[in-house]
Every structure is written in structure tokens, then in C-alpha cells.
Write a protein that holds these residues in place. Sequence first.
Motif, mmCIF file in Angstrom:
data_model
loop_
_atom_site.group_PDB
_atom_site.id
_atom_site.type_symbol
_atom_site.label_atom_id
_atom_site.label_comp_id
_atom_site.label_asym_id
_atom_site.label_seq_id
_atom_site.Cartn_x
_atom_site.Cartn_y
_atom_site.Cartn_z
ATOM 1 N N ASP A 111 0.987 -1.297 0.168
ATOM 2 C CA ASP A 111 0.092 -0.097 -0.026
ATOM 3 C C ASP A 111 0.855 1.042 -0.240
ATOM 4 N N GLY A 112 2.244 1.191 -0.117
ATOM 5 C CA GLY A 112 2.903 2.235 0.314
ATOM 6 C C GLY A 112 4.288 1.967 0.975
ATOM 7 N N ALA A 113 4.395 2.809 2.123
ATOM 8 C CA ALA A 113 5.561 2.362 2.977
ATOM 9 C C ALA A 113 5.379 2.711 4.320
ATOM 10 N N ALA A 114 6.079 1.749 5.085
ATOM 11 C CA ALA A 114 5.877 2.080 6.678
ATOM 12 C C ALA A 114 7.301 2.221 7.087
ATOM 13 N N ALA A 115 7.228 3.245 8.439
ATOM 14 C CA ALA A 115 8.663 3.309 8.909
ATOM 15 C C ALA A 115 8.332 3.425 10.319
ATOM 16 N N THR A 116 9.025 2.855 11.202
ATOM 17 C CA THR A 116 8.985 2.968 12.620
ATOM 18 C C THR A 116 10.336 3.661 13.160
ATOM 19 N N ALA A 117 10.089 4.700 13.989
ATOM 20 C CA ALA A 117 11.257 5.232 14.691
ATOM 21 C C ALA A 117 10.994 5.341 16.185
ATOM 22 N N VAL A 118 12.282 4.935 16.811
ATOM 23 C CA VAL A 118 12.095 4.534 18.308
ATOM 24 C C VAL A 118 13.438 5.649 18.701
ATOM 25 N N THR A 119 12.863 6.461 19.904
ATOM 26 C CA THR A 119 13.987 7.385 20.470
ATOM 27 C C THR A 119 13.636 7.303 22.008
ATOM 28 N N THR A 120 14.587 7.407 22.643
ATOM 29 C CA THR A 120 14.830 7.210 24.012
ATOM 30 C C THR A 120 15.223 8.467 24.884
ATOM 31 N N VAL A 121 14.423 8.799 25.632
ATOM 32 C CA VAL A 121 14.406 10.323 26.417
ATOM 33 C C VAL A 121 14.663 10.258 27.752
ATOM 34 N N GLU A 122 15.816 10.750 28.339
ATOM 35 C CA GLU A 122 15.844 10.763 29.767
ATOM 36 C C GLU A 122 15.392 11.910 30.120
ATOM 37 N N TYR A 123 14.759 11.842 31.277
ATOM 38 C CA TYR A 123 13.970 12.946 31.847
ATOM 39 C C TYR A 123 13.975 13.195 33.326
ATOM 40 N N GLU A 124 13.576 14.480 33.798
ATOM 41 C CA GLU A 124 13.641 14.705 35.234
ATOM 42 C C GLU A 124 12.130 15.506 35.374
ATOM 43 N N TRP A 125 11.497 14.776 36.485
ATOM 44 C CA TRP A 125 10.049 15.239 36.487
ATOM 45 C C TRP A 125 9.943 15.333 38.216
ATOM 46 N N ASN A 126 9.989 16.728 38.552
ATOM 47 C CA ASN A 126 9.739 16.956 40.088
ATOM 48 C C ASN A 126 10.590 16.222 40.865
ATOM 49 N N GLY A 127 12.020 16.238 40.414
ATOM 50 C CA GLY A 127 13.157 15.538 41.184
ATOM 51 C C GLY A 127 13.296 13.991 41.002
ATOM 52 N N HIS A 128 12.482 13.369 40.083
ATOM 53 C CA HIS A 128 12.565 12.201 39.865
ATOM 54 C C HIS A 128 13.269 12.020 38.286
ATOM 55 N N SER A 129 13.982 11.201 38.262
ATOM 56 C CA SER A 129 14.611 10.801 36.795
ATOM 57 C C SER A 129 13.921 9.539 36.374
ATOM 58 N N GLY A 130 13.767 9.560 35.000
ATOM 59 C CA GLY A 130 13.411 8.243 34.408
ATOM 60 C C GLY A 130 13.829 8.385 32.849
ATOM 61 N N GLN A 131 13.116 7.395 32.248
ATOM 62 C CA GLN A 131 13.294 7.046 30.864
ATOM 63 C C GLN A 131 12.029 6.981 30.158
ATOM 64 N N MET A 132 11.830 7.555 29.069
ATOM 65 C CA MET A 132 10.619 7.479 28.215
ATOM 66 C C MET A 132 11.037 6.828 26.910
ATOM 67 N N VAL A 133 10.121 6.150 26.322
ATOM 68 C CA VAL A 133 10.572 5.566 25.012
ATOM 69 C C VAL A 133 9.242 6.175 24.008
ATOM 70 N N GLN A 134 9.871 6.810 23.139
ATOM 71 C CA GLN A 134 8.828 7.454 22.079
ATOM 72 C C GLN A 134 9.230 6.766 20.812
ATOM 73 N N THR A 135 7.835 6.107 20.272
ATOM 74 C CA THR A 135 7.800 5.248 18.945
ATOM 75 C C THR A 135 6.754 6.157 17.908
ATOM 76 N N ASP A 136 7.399 6.416 16.970
ATOM 77 C CA ASP A 136 6.824 7.085 15.978
ATOM 78 C C ASP A 136 6.710 6.034 14.989
ATOM 79 N N ARG A 137 5.172 5.757 14.330
ATOM 80 C CA ARG A 137 5.141 4.982 13.284
ATOM 81 C C ARG A 137 4.526 5.839 12.115
#
Length: 159
Positions: A111-137
Motif C-alpha cells: 500500500d505504500g511504505a511504513a517506517a518506525t522510529a524509536v527514540t529514548t528520552v531521559e527526563y527529570e520530573w519533579n526531582g525524579h529521573s526516568g526514561q521514556m520511549v517514544q515510538t513514531d509509526r
Amino acid sequence: MKQRILAVLAGLIVAAGLAYAATSATPEEVVRRYYAAADTGGNWRDWHPEATHSITILYAGQQAGEPYSYAVSDWAKLPDWKDMPEMAEAMNGYAEASRSAPKIDAEITDDGAAATAVTTVEYEWNGHSGQMVQTDRFTLVRLRGRWVIRQLETTMDYR
């Protein structure tokens, strides 16, 4: 004189045909341009006129936020999240510490093309650090011989 005009017209037709037949950017190149232009509002030439973007945020536990979707053509009219009191309050104290380069996987489909991109984001939120995974389809289609983004589905996973 008539021969010159015909020669010029023939040259223009050949040039137009070569330009039209030239290979356009690959789906992966279109996605890479999306990330390169994201801070400036995007490269509008890479979007289908009827493109949509949906965003889903996954929170800790099994909570899932309501997906938010909009027509990309309305992008300039969308409110800044900082101007939305409920979002500004929810995002209070949030800051990205780092963001990885997106890892892109693209393929041509029937039907066309598909692409997936995965980005890892390190963040601080009110004194807590963490990791978020962003997936773009990305769903890409051909429009006048070139690849364009028809749909983008973004998932931000804080779990």
C-alpha cells in the motif's frame, strides 16, 4: 526561428520528463528529514495534504491517556500546551535531560511504505529521573511520484 522554438520546447519536455522520472527520496530519508525539521515546524513538502498525527501517552501502571489526534494542516492553529492550564499543570517540573537519535526501520509495502522510529528520552520530573520511549509509526504514500507522510502515530511510553 520556428526551429529554435521547437528545439526549446523539445528540451523543456525532455527536462520535465527527466525531473519527473528522477528517483525521489526514500521513505527513510523522508523520516530523517522529519526529525531534522521537527524543531522548525516540519518540512511541509513531505506531508500529504490530508495527513493526520495522533499522540498516545502511556503512564505508569496500566493507565493510558486518551489519544489526541489532529489534521497536520491544522498544525499552525493548535494551541501551545503551555497555554492549556491542565497540560501546563501536569507538565510542571518536567524537563528532558537527553534524547537519543531515532533508530529508524523502513520498508516498502503493497500500500505504500511504513517506517518506525524509536527514540529514548531521559527526563527529570519533579526531582525524579526516568526514561521514556517514544515510538513514531509513519505511513507513507506516493504523491505525484514522491514519498510523503500520510499518517504519523506517536506513542510516548513512560512505563
